[in-house]
Design a protein around this motif. Structure first.
Motif, mmCIF file in Angstrom:
data_model
loop_
_atom_site.group_PDB
_atom_site.id
_atom_site.type_symbol
_atom_site.label_atom_id
_atom_site.label_comp_id
_atom_site.label_asym_id
_atom_site.label_seq_id
_atom_site.Cartn_x
_atom_site.Cartn_y
_atom_site.Cartn_z
ATOM 1 N N ALA A 34 -3.013 -3.313 -2.446
ATOM 2 C CA ALA A 34 -3.061 -4.574 -3.190
ATOM 3 C C ALA A 34 -2.854 -5.734 -2.226
ATOM 4 O O ALA A 34 -2.100 -5.625 -1.256
ATOM 5 C CB ALA A 34 -1.981 -4.601 -4.263
ATOM 6 N N TRP A 38 0.426 -2.602 -13.441
ATOM 7 C CA TRP A 38 -0.239 -3.813 -12.945
ATOM 8 C C TRP A 38 -0.683 -4.700 -14.108
ATOM 9 O O TRP A 38 -0.552 -5.911 -14.062
ATOM 10 C CB TRP A 38 -1.425 -3.431 -12.064
ATOM 11 C CG TRP A 38 -1.331 -4.059 -10.707
ATOM 12 C CD1 TRP A 38 -2.087 -5.080 -10.226
ATOM 13 C CD2 TRP A 38 -0.390 -3.748 -9.675
ATOM 14 N NE1 TRP A 38 -1.683 -5.408 -8.944
ATOM 15 C CE2 TRP A 38 -0.643 -4.613 -8.586
ATOM 16 C CE3 TRP A 38 0.651 -2.813 -9.565
ATOM 17 C CZ2 TRP A 38 0.089 -4.568 -7.407
ATOM 18 C CZ3 TRP A 38 1.380 -2.773 -8.383
ATOM 19 C CH2 TRP A 38 1.103 -3.645 -7.339
ATOM 20 N N GLN A 40 0.818 -1.199 0.000
ATOM 21 C CA GLN A 40 0.000 0.000 0.000
ATOM 22 C C GLN A 40 0.861 1.263 0.000
ATOM 23 O O GLN A 40 2.038 1.227 0.350
ATOM 24 C CB GLN A 40 -0.952 0.013 1.185
ATOM 25 C CG GLN A 40 -0.313 0.046 2.551
ATOM 26 C CD GLN A 40 -1.336 -0.107 3.649
ATOM 27 O OE1 GLN A 40 -1.311 -1.075 4.406
ATOM 28 N NE2 GLN A 40 -2.252 0.860 3.778
ATOM 29 N N PHE A 84 -3.514 3.654 -2.618
ATOM 30 C CA PHE A 84 -3.383 2.389 -3.344
ATOM 31 C C PHE A 84 -3.231 1.253 -2.354
ATOM 32 O O PHE A 84 -2.536 1.375 -1.333
ATOM 33 C CB PHE A 84 -2.163 2.421 -4.259
ATOM 34 C CG PHE A 84 -1.796 1.066 -4.813
ATOM 35 C CD1 PHE A 84 -2.462 0.553 -5.911
ATOM 36 C CD2 PHE A 84 -0.792 0.307 -4.221
ATOM 37 C CE1 PHE A 84 -2.137 -0.703 -6.420
ATOM 38 C CE2 PHE A 84 -0.465 -0.949 -4.721
ATOM 39 C CZ PHE A 84 -1.136 -1.443 -5.822
ATOM 40 N N THR A 112 -4.320 -11.598 -7.404
ATOM 41 C CA THR A 112 -4.125 -10.278 -6.809
ATOM 42 C C THR A 112 -5.414 -9.481 -6.909
ATOM 43 O O THR A 112 -6.111 -9.530 -7.924
ATOM 44 C CB THR A 112 -3.005 -9.497 -7.523
ATOM 45 O OG1 THR A 112 -1.763 -10.194 -7.388
ATOM 46 C CG2 THR A 112 -2.838 -8.107 -6.922
ATOM 47 N N THR A 113 -5.709 -8.757 -5.850
ATOM 48 C CA THR A 113 -6.765 -7.755 -5.855
ATOM 49 C C THR A 113 -6.110 -6.428 -5.527
ATOM 50 O O THR A 113 -5.357 -6.328 -4.553
ATOM 51 C CB THR A 113 -7.839 -8.059 -4.804
ATOM 52 O OG1 THR A 113 -8.444 -9.318 -5.088
ATOM 53 C CG2 THR A 113 -8.916 -6.981 -4.799
ATOM 54 N N ALA A 114 -6.367 -5.416 -6.334
ATOM 55 C CA ALA A 114 -5.725 -4.117 -6.113
ATOM 56 C C ALA A 114 -6.652 -3.002 -6.572
ATOM 57 O O ALA A 114 -7.690 -3.249 -7.201
ATOM 58 C CB ALA A 114 -4.390 -4.038 -6.864
#
Length: 202
Positions: free
Chosen positions: A49, A20, A7, A47, A37-39
């Motif tokens: 992730a 990304w 982050q 930000f 991944t989740t971001a």
């Protein structure tokens, strides 16, 4: 499962997303043990992730790749003061997250008793399925040794999440859950709303 939370303040969200997407195309195929991944970036530029791997060894091996280092060197210029949290203790809600979720809410906080917090969450899962059908799943990543956590909850949509949140806020089961959790909370949690999630899956 091993989760690395990344982050920081996004100084160029568009460039960050491009990086990304580049990782997804070019580096993911050789990332052994990568699960997903989740971001995303919040409306005020934060930000975050969650990168998921089969285990810590797989994550370390990925981080040691030369192409990964090159990619991060380029990517990090779009993040101010990035932080990393390596989480070996991970709990799943409804078998984890889903790339079908249109809205992800990340909650970061701290508890005084991790074992008790995990017990409370586990006991509430079956009831939550009935109370909150808008919740597709979730990932609860515990930061090492501090009682801090990053909890990503996956929802069908933001509109449904807000409606159900209001609808169930006074349900006796939910009030009991919140009372028990507040008793072991250390400070107020932070909420990071991701209305445009970026996904990558193995």
């Amino acid at each position: 499962m091993f989760v690395q939370v990344i982050q920081g303040r996004a100084n160029d969200p568009a460039a960050l997303r491009k990086q990304w997407e580049e990782w997804d195309r070019q580096l993911k195929p050789a990332a052994k043990g990568f699960l997903g991944t989740t971001a995303g970036v919040t409306s005020d530029g934060e930000f975050i992730a969650l990168a998921r791997f089969e285990d810590e060894a797989a994550a370390r091996a990925n981080g040691d790749r030369a192409e990964q280092s090159d990619w991060w060197r380029e990517t990090s210029q779009y993040l101010d003061e990035p932080l990393f949290h390596d989480c070996t203790l991970v709990d799943l809600v409804n078998d984890g997250g889903s790339d079908d979720a249109e809205f992800v809410q990340v909650i970061q906080g701290k508890v005084t008793d991790v074992d008790k917090a995990r017990e409370i969450d586990k006991a509430m899962q079956d009831q939550m399925k009935l109370l909150r059908p808008d919740v597709i799943g979730g990932i609860f990543a515990w930061h090492p040794r501090t009682g801090r956590f990053t909890n990503a909850m996956y929802f069908t949509s933001e509109a449904e999440a807000r409606a159900k949140e209001e609808e169930t806020s006074n349900a006796p089961e939910f009030e009991t859950y919140m009372s028990e959790y507040l008793a072991i909370s250390d400070g107020d949690p932070r909420y990071l709303d991701i209305t445009d999630p970026w996904y990558s899956s193995a």
